[in-house]
Design a protein around this motif. Structure first.
Motif, short mmCIF file in Angstrom:
data_model
loop_
_atom_site.label_atom_id
_atom_site.label_comp_id
_atom_site.label_asym_id
_atom_site.label_seq_id
_atom_site.Cartn_x
_atom_site.Cartn_y
_atom_site.Cartn_z
N ILE A 25 49.29 40.55 43.00
CA ILE A 25 48.26 40.56 42.88
C ILE A 25 46.84 41.20 43.95
O ILE A 25 46.22 41.37 43.81
CB ILE A 25 47.83 38.63 43.65
N HIS A 125 45.86 39.60 37.79
CA HIS A 125 45.36 39.06 39.17
C HIS A 125 44.89 37.83 39.23
O HIS A 125 45.41 37.40 40.15
CB HIS A 125 43.79 39.87 39.63
N LEU A 128 49.33 36.61 36.65
CA LEU A 128 50.10 37.83 35.90
C LEU A 128 50.67 37.81 34.81
O LEU A 128 51.93 37.83 34.52
CB LEU A 128 51.95 36.95 37.36
N VAL A 138 49.97 31.65 41.18
CA VAL A 138 49.05 32.39 42.04
C VAL A 138 48.27 31.43 42.94
O VAL A 138 48.37 32.01 44.36
CB VAL A 138 48.04 32.80 41.30
N THR A 142 48.59 32.64 47.04
CA THR A 142 46.81 32.68 47.70
C THR A 142 47.04 31.43 48.43
O THR A 142 46.96 32.02 49.76
CB THR A 142 45.88 32.10 46.93
#
Length: 367
Positions: A25, A125, A128, A138, A142
């Motif tokens: 990422i 990003h 995936l 993601v 994060t």
């Protein structure tokens, strides 16, 4: 167990469990920071200035009908004299960006925006390359990055007293083991202050509850937005009135010479002609939106969600700033460089962290 040891354990567990995906990422985000420059090169947006008037909407339509008739013409973005006109086209299951020579209407490049390595980097990003499931992954990685950053800073700070000078700069003469530790610790310290902003803005995008809370606190839910509409005279005219579109794009592009001008093509009887005035040196919150009746050309005024930048709501200011902060564009080129470097370092931290953990693991005596 002390708080410091607990945070160290938390840092280790999160790092080992999310490290590989976090690296992907972060590194794809670092690469995507330069998307405008990559797009200008790969999509052939650079043209030679000819000192002539720009082509009209009618000429754009003629070129598209000959070269890509299956595309549904939606918007045209008029930029500076050395840039192509960018046209948005819808097609079943995807959309395209076409680059046209602003002086000859020649089709320079046609890009399926679901293909190409630049778009794959963006998807890598964001999800995936795993669709909606990847997007959720993601978002949670994060979120987990936030306690990892906080615990990392606590570990970096000495248990007793203030940090010494050697906590702030790298010494390349150290042994590989100590150098790797410093690469993780010192670079991680500096990158954390950049990554905090990237992570928080990523959490804002990833979780609807966060946006809903901000919307309520900002008073956005109490605002009654109007919808700009054209007044259909019932004559059947409109939607394809190129003369009106040609006049408006010519007037706006002449008036706002230092800005980019995007014009939308009405598709329904009630659709207005929407023009966006974009200053390339400013953020999203500085874009001005104008609306015109597609039948009369008269300007439509009202309390619109996307209106003049001077009338933008608090929530939409926050929304726009989140985007600009995430990519660093809020500080211009220096901000983008900072985000790029911070993301590069972030991508290296799971690697150097794993090496530290593995070295300690090997030193433990066998039971």
């Amino acid at each position: 167990m002390t708080i410091r040891k607990f945070l160290a354990k938390t840092h280790l567990v999160i790092g080992l469990s999310t490290g590989v995906l976090f690296t992907i990422i972060a590194l794809s985000g670092a690469l995507y920071t330069w998307e405008p420059e990559f797009s200008r090169l790969m999509y052939h947006q650079q043209v030679a200035e000819e000192g002539k008037p720009f082509i009209s909407i009618s000429e754009i339509r003629n070129t598209l009908e000959k070269t890509f008739p299956e595309g549904d013409f939606r918007t045209a973005l008029y930029r500076d004299p050395e840039s192509s006109i960018e046209v948005l086209l819808y097609a079943p299951g995807t959309y395209y960006l076409a680059q046209l020579n602003p002086y000859t209407a020649e089709l320079i490049h046609l890009q399926d925006m679901n293909k190409g390595w630049i778009n794959y980097v963006k998807k890598l990003h964001r999800n995936l390359l795993l669709g909606e499931a990847g997007r959720e992954i993601v978002h949670w990685i994060t979120l987990l990055a936030l306690p990892m950053l906080i615990s990392g800073l606590v570990i970096w700070w000495p248990a007793n007293g203030w940090p010494r000078k050697n906590k702030f700069y790298l010494r390349w003469s150290l042994s590989p083991k100590k150098l790797n530790y410093n690469l993780h610790s010192i670079l991680g310290f500096y990158a954390s202050w950049i990554l905090f902003f990237a992570v928080i803005t990523g959490i804002y995008w990833g979780f609807g509850a966060v946006r809903t809370t901000v919307k309520q606190l900002s008073g956005e839910t109490k605002i009654n937005w109007e919808t700009p509409l054209s007044s259909d005279p019932g004559t059947g005219q409109g939607a394809g009135n190129d003369a009106m579109l040609n006049r408006l794009i010519s007037e706006y592009h002449a008036e706002f010479r230092g800005s980019e001008v995007r014009i939308s093509i009405p598709h329904k009887k009630e659709d207005p002609i929407h023009l966006s005035i974009i200053d390339p040196n400013k953020g999203i919150t500085e874009i001005n939106h104008y609306y015109h009746d597609q039948y009369t050309g008269d300007r439509i005024q009202g309390n619109f969600l996307n209106g003049l930048s001077s009338e933008i709501s608090t929530f939409n200011v926050i929304n726009g700033m989140v985007y600009d902060i995430h990519f660093g564009s809020i500080l211009g080129l220096p901000g983008r460089v900072l985000v790029f470097l911070g993301s590069l370092i972030a991508g290296s931290l799971p690697i150097t962290g794993f090496i530290i953990w593995w070295a300690k693991r090997k030193k433990r005596p066998k039971k």
